[in-house]
Design a protein around this motif. Structure first.
Motif, PDB file in Angstrom:
ATOM      1  N   TYR B 118       0.813  -1.217   0.000  1.00  0.00           N
ATOM      2  CA  TYR B 118       0.000   0.000   0.000  1.00  0.00           C
ATOM      3  C   TYR B 118       0.845   1.264   0.000  1.00  0.00           C
ATOM      4  O   TYR B 118       1.951   1.298   0.556  1.00  0.00           O
ATOM      5  CB  TYR B 118      -0.905   0.027   1.240  1.00  0.00           C
ATOM      6  CG  TYR B 118      -1.970  -1.054   1.190  1.00  0.00           C
ATOM      7  CD1 TYR B 118      -3.167  -0.833   0.503  1.00  0.00           C
ATOM      8  CD2 TYR B 118      -1.762  -2.287   1.802  1.00  0.00           C
ATOM      9  CE1 TYR B 118      -4.142  -1.828   0.439  1.00  0.00           C
ATOM     10  CE2 TYR B 118      -2.721  -3.282   1.741  1.00  0.00           C
ATOM     11  CZ  TYR B 118      -3.910  -3.047   1.059  1.00  0.00           C
ATOM     12  OH  TYR B 118      -4.860  -4.031   0.983  1.00  0.00           O
ATOM     13  N   LYS B 119       0.278   2.293  -0.625  1.00  0.00           N
ATOM     14  CA  LYS B 119       0.823   3.648  -0.458  1.00  0.00           C
ATOM     15  C   LYS B 119      -0.277   4.511   0.131  1.00  0.00           C
ATOM     16  O   LYS B 119      -1.471   4.301  -0.153  1.00  0.00           O
ATOM     17  CB  LYS B 119       1.356   4.214  -1.772  1.00  0.00           C
ATOM     18  CG  LYS B 119       0.316   4.546  -2.799  1.00  0.00           C
ATOM     19  CD  LYS B 119       0.955   5.106  -4.063  1.00  0.00           C
ATOM     20  CE  LYS B 119      -0.102   5.224  -5.150  1.00  0.00           C
ATOM     21  NZ  LYS B 119       0.354   4.833  -6.462  1.00  0.00           N
ATOM     22  N   SER B 130      -4.046   3.412  -1.267  1.00  0.00           N
ATOM     23  CA  SER B 130      -4.260   2.602  -2.475  1.00  0.00           C
ATOM     24  C   SER B 130      -3.215   1.499  -2.578  1.00  0.00           C
ATOM     25  O   SER B 130      -2.106   1.614  -2.034  1.00  0.00           O
ATOM     26  CB  SER B 130      -4.219   3.498  -3.716  1.00  0.00           C
ATOM     27  OG  SER B 130      -3.067   4.309  -3.700  1.00  0.00           O
ATOM     28  N   ASP B 132      -0.434  -0.477  -4.461  1.00  0.00           N
ATOM     29  CA  ASP B 132       0.524  -0.206  -5.537  1.00  0.00           C
ATOM     30  C   ASP B 132       1.605  -1.281  -5.522  1.00  0.00           C
ATOM     31  O   ASP B 132       2.676  -1.110  -4.935  1.00  0.00           O
ATOM     32  CB  ASP B 132       1.143   1.191  -5.376  1.00  0.00           C
ATOM     33  CG  ASP B 132       1.917   1.599  -6.629  1.00  0.00           C
ATOM     34  OD1 ASP B 132       2.233   0.699  -7.444  1.00  0.00           O
ATOM     35  OD2 ASP B 132       2.213   2.798  -6.789  1.00  0.00           O
ATOM     36  N   ASN B 133       1.305  -2.380  -6.181  1.00  0.00           N
ATOM     37  CA  ASN B 133       2.270  -3.479  -6.184  1.00  0.00           C
ATOM     38  C   ASN B 133       3.435  -3.240  -7.135  1.00  0.00           C
ATOM     39  O   ASN B 133       4.378  -4.034  -7.165  1.00  0.00           O
ATOM     40  CB  ASN B 133       1.559  -4.796  -6.527  1.00  0.00           C
ATOM     41  CG  ASN B 133       0.662  -5.225  -5.372  1.00  0.00           C
ATOM     42  OD1 ASN B 133       1.008  -5.037  -4.200  1.00  0.00           O
ATOM     43  ND2 ASN B 133      -0.508  -5.768  -5.687  1.00  0.00           N
ATOM     44  N   THR B 134       3.385  -2.133  -7.878  1.00  0.00           N
ATOM     45  CA  THR B 134       4.541  -1.811  -8.734  1.00  0.00           C
ATOM     46  C   THR B 134       5.729  -1.363  -7.880  1.00  0.00           C
ATOM     47  O   THR B 134       6.842  -1.269  -8.362  1.00  0.00           O
ATOM     48  CB  THR B 134       4.225  -0.683  -9.732  1.00  0.00           C
ATOM     49  OG1 THR B 134       4.030   0.548  -9.012  1.00  0.00           O
ATOM     50  CG2 THR B 134       2.982  -0.994 -10.555  1.00  0.00           C
ATOM     51  N   LYS B 146       9.111   7.581  -8.168  1.00  0.00           N
ATOM     52  CA  LYS B 146       7.744   7.278  -8.626  1.00  0.00           C
ATOM     53  C   LYS B 146       6.717   8.187  -7.950  1.00  0.00           C
ATOM     54  O   LYS B 146       5.744   8.622  -8.569  1.00  0.00           O
ATOM     55  CB  LYS B 146       7.408   5.799  -8.346  1.00  0.00           C
ATOM     56  CG  LYS B 146       8.101   4.838  -9.312  1.00  0.00           C
ATOM     57  CD  LYS B 146       7.652   3.417  -9.102  1.00  0.00           C
ATOM     58  CE  LYS B 146       6.314   3.164  -9.738  1.00  0.00           C
ATOM     59  NZ  LYS B 146       6.319   2.110 -10.749  1.00  0.00           N
ATOM     60  N   GLU B 150       4.024  10.902  -9.593  1.00  0.00           N
ATOM     61  CA  GLU B 150       2.580  10.779  -9.344  1.00  0.00           C
ATOM     62  C   GLU B 150       2.001  11.996  -8.608  1.00  0.00           C
ATOM     63  O   GLU B 150       0.897  12.454  -8.910  1.00  0.00           O
ATOM     64  CB  GLU B 150       2.319   9.510  -8.528  1.00  0.00           C
ATOM     65  CG  GLU B 150       0.839   9.196  -8.373  1.00  0.00           C
ATOM     66  CD  GLU B 150       0.604   7.828  -7.764  1.00  0.00           C
ATOM     67  OE1 GLU B 150       1.556   7.019  -7.689  1.00  0.00           O
ATOM     68  OE2 GLU B 150      -0.538   7.570  -7.350  1.00  0.00           O
TER      69      GLU B 150
END
Lengths: 211, 578
Positions: B118-119, B130, B132-134, B146, B150
């Motif tokens: 999560y972020k 949200s 964010d598995n990236t 990143k 964003e």
């Protein structure tokens, strides 16, 4: 490299080098000052005697700037009683950060923290004689006293001096006004040209004058 | 700062954020707040990586205000490294930003149901969480890049690297600096692992539209802040030594004192010290177009940090601090600043405590895994941690685990945490703090030296041996207070030498909050914090046997002074008898 015994200089072969340089170049030699250089002086006397009567240091500078002193690795509280002897190593620093930095200061309220390694009050019965001591200058004292000692003249082991000149660039030689080796003017253009002069000598007696 | 953001990561459907009034925790900040929440809300017997543990991130009481030097932030939890309570603090921007957003703390609690990452984005409009598995297994530098793409560049980030995601016991929580780089870390005690156990990779803060926190008595606050700044700038340490050379200015003098732990605490002096000194480091930084004088957060007037560029003049890392230079330098027999700077970058990027990493590598060197002085070998070991290989996970779990795995006797830890850069056999007083601090071996636990120190915790004659115990007590009390304000501990030296600066600090707190605290009140506050921490540790099973230095400190003399640690166990047991 800096761990030479100062008293060896009395019987060693010494090469005299004098440089006249642009004032901005003097700091090229500051590594020598923090690693340790040797001076000839009266020993068997207190640090206070050395500071005020021999080196003629400004008392305000001693009190306000030289806040941390080590005599042969031991923190000093009282410069009037700690005695320099032939071969002593005297390291000088400003007031330092960190708890331990504060602990190591002269007359620190935290002095008990390093009691087991502190310089104890030494005898007044040492014989006063000419000798050699090593001095190390750290941090703000490089700026305060660096030029003073370079102009006065310092002994450094040949290998130590060689390691410094090995790093000097062409810019140094362009801005160096004069190089005297054993009193004779010499033209040098690169670091490698130093080495024939350095061979066969144990120590260098270096003076750096600035313009 | 009258609210707490609680995020329960264990809720069905994903983490849920709730903002609650500060309530019973009013009047607390920084370390006092993290320790109060952990002590009260976390069962002492809980698993550090389990559902019941909580990660608390709290700006100091003065953070977010105009007060200079108030940008420290505390991170607290039950530690996976020590098994006790932990507060690790850091510089960087998030403290000021989080405080201006009005939060006294963020509390991450519960255990995620799945393995999503999560972020969390927080601004004046609220909180957005949200998946964010990236971000999985990205280094801190890449994570921040990143986030910049964003959310823009007016943000501050709190993140973990791969080490935190792997829940390694020596993993850190990273905080971005003024250049938006993840260079400041709450390094000690494995706080990154606790954040990783909550499934949170990054917290992004944006205080756009928010203003400075306002003091109760604005005129008085402005007046004493001026005195405060003047006092810091007038002092030899905070006004000259630290700005010019950074904390690494200590290398030469600790080495000269014979208290510089070398070759895994085998000796007290390192032949290569001058090559990695703060003096040489500052000169190198300047020559390469970096910076030798730089603040780590806005509002810093000491500016003990810097920028370290590589040989080609490109950014490599922030100016490595004294503890880092020692841990990866003399402790491992490495005398090359570029190697140490690379290790510092890798630690920051993977999210690792530089002290425990240097100590772990030193232990590995002692075990014969690589030779002392092998810089490339040390770099390779840290890269193993980043890759998550079995060997890397051992090293990333810290010096204590590394010592056990490789069968080393001389392992420099207390309560499982690696000792910092001062050998307690040479400077015995700091050994008292290493041994007894609730945090484990920690040089910052007893750091704040205040001008009223001799009156705190009992009357002390500093020239008597028993003074060491009383002084350590007083130092730990004073530090607990400073850590709670969000004040940088480097202000401590001006506090010690200049009574008027010490008073200015108390006046800052009073004018900001409308309090009437005296020096004695600040001591009571510090005692209260320590008492909570000690109480938690006792409930977690700690006894006086954990308040000890490792045995080798007593039976292996340290060269060049050939001294052993002489403070008795009975004396150590008196530290918290106030």
């Amino acid at each position: 490299m800096g761990d030479h015994k100062p008293q060896q200089i009395g019987t060693a072969s010494v090469l005299n080098i004098s440089l006249v340089v642009d004032s901005s170049l003097a700091k090229e030699f500051y590594v020598l000052l923090q690693t340790g250089f040797t001076v000839k002086c009266l020993v068997g006397v207190s640090i206070e005697n050395l500071f005020y009567h021999q080196l003629k240091l400004n008392p305000q500078l001693v009190e306000e700037k030289i806040r941390t002193i080590f005599l042969s690795g031991k923190p000093v509280d009282d410069i009037a009683t700690a005695t320099v002897q032939n071969g002593s190593i005297l390291a000088l620093s400003g007031a330092m950060p960190g708890l331990v930095g504060a602990t190591l200061r002269r007359k620190s309220p935290l002095a008990s923290f390093r009691q087991s390694i502190s310089t104890q009050q030494t005898s007044k019965n040492f014989k006063k004689t000419k000798g050699y001591i090593q001095i190390k200058l750290f941090n703000i004292l490089l700026k305060e006293l660096g030029l003073f000692f370079l102009e006065m003249g310092i002994y450094v082991p040949r290998a130590m001096f060689a390691s410094i000149v090995a790093q000097l660039t062409g810019d140094f030689y362009n801005r160096c006004r004069q190089i005297l080796i054993n009193g004779k003017p010499i033209q040098l253009k690169s670091s490698i040209e130093w080495f024939p002069f350095l061979t066969n000598h144990d120590f260098v007696y270096l003076k750096v004058l600035t313009e | 700062m009258d609210k707490i953001l609680r995020i329960d990561v264990g809720v069905e459907g994903g983490p849920k954020a709730t903002t609650v009034p500060i309530g019973e925790y009013a009047g607390l900040g920084g370390r006092a707040l993290t320790s109060a929440i952990v002590s009260k809300e976390v069962p002492a017997a809980s698993h550090p990586l389990g559902e019941e543990n909580k990660l608390v991130i709290a700006p100091g009481l003065l953070s977010g205000s105009m007060s200079a030097m108030s940008g420290r932030i505390s991170v607290g939890a039950k530690s996976p490294l020590t098994g006790g309570i932990k507060e690790a603090n850091s510089g960087g921007q998030p403290s000021q930003v989080l405080a201006r957003l009005g939060y006294a703390a963020i509390v991450l609690e519960g255990k995620p149901k799945g393995d999503e990452l999560y972020k969390i984005f927080i601004n004046k409009d609220g909180v957005k969480i949200s998946i964010d598995n990236t971000l999985k297994m990205l280094g801190n530098y890449d994570v921040v890049e990143k986030m910049k793409k964003e959310f823009g560049e007016k943000i501050a980030c709190i993140s973990i690297g791969p080490a935190g995601e792997m829940k390694l016991a020596a993993s850190s929580v990273a905080f971005t600096d003024m250049e938006l780089r993840p260079t400041r870390h709450a390094g000690r005690g494995g706080m990154g692992a606790v954040m990783g156990s909550k499934g949170v990779k990054v917290v992004v803060l944006d205080d756009t539209g928010m203003s400075m926190r306002q003091p109760k008595d604005a005129d008085k606050f402005k007046e004493v802040n001026k005195k405060w700044i003047a006092g810091l700038q007038a002092h030899g340490v905070t006004g000259q030594g630290l700005p010019a050379y950074g904390t690494n200015v200590l290398t030469n003098i600790i080495n000269e004192a014979g208290g510089y732990p070398t070759y895994n605490f085998k000796e007290g002096r390192f032949a290569g010290a001058a090559k990695i000194s703060g003096e040489v480091q500052a000169e190198t930084e300047t020559k390469r177009g970096g910076l030798a004088t730089h603040g780590c957060h806005s509002g810093c007037v000491i500016r003990c940090s810097g920028i370290y560029n590589d040989k080609d003049g490109h950014y490599l890392t922030k100016q490595p601090e004294y503890e880092t230079v020692w841990a990866h330098g003399g402790n491992c027999g490495i005398d090359d600043l570029d190697t140490i700077a690379m290790l510092d970058f890798l630690d920051d990027n993977y999210g690792l405590d530089t002290i425990d990493m240097g100590a772990a590598i030193g232990v590995a060197m002692e075990a014969g895994l690589l030779k002392f002085g092998d810089g490339q070998g040390a770099i390779n070991l840290i890269k193993e941690v980043g890759k998550g290989t079995p060997l890397g996970r051992i090293i990333g779990s810290g010096a204590a685990v590394t010592g056990k795995v490789f069968g080393v006797e001389r392992v420099p830890v207390v309560k499982g945490q690696a000792m910092p850069a001062y050998d307690p056999r040479a400077v015995q007083g700091i050994g008292v703090t290493y041994a007894t601090s609730p945090m484990g071996a920690d040089h910052t636990s007893g750091y704040a030296v205040t001008s009223n120190i001799l009156g705190v915790g009992g009357k002390v004659d500093p020239l008597k041996p028993e003074g060491q115990v009383a002084l350590s007590r007083a130092l730990q009390i004073a530090t607990a207070f400073i850590d709670s304000l969000g004040m940088c501990i480097f202000t401590a030296f001006a506090l010690m030498d200049q009574p008027e600066t010490n008073q200015a600090l108390i006046d800052l707190v009073n004018s900001f909050y409308g309090w009437n605290w005296t020096a004695d009140d600040t001591a009571d506050f510090g005692k209260k914090v320590l008492k909570m921490e000690r109480d938690f540790n006792i409930r977690a099973g700690f006894t006086k046997e954990q308040d000890r230095l490792p045995l080798f400190m007593k039976n292996q003399p340290l060269a060049p002074h050939n001294v052993t640690f002489q403070v008795t166990d009975e004396e150590l047991d008196q530290v918290f008898n106030w």
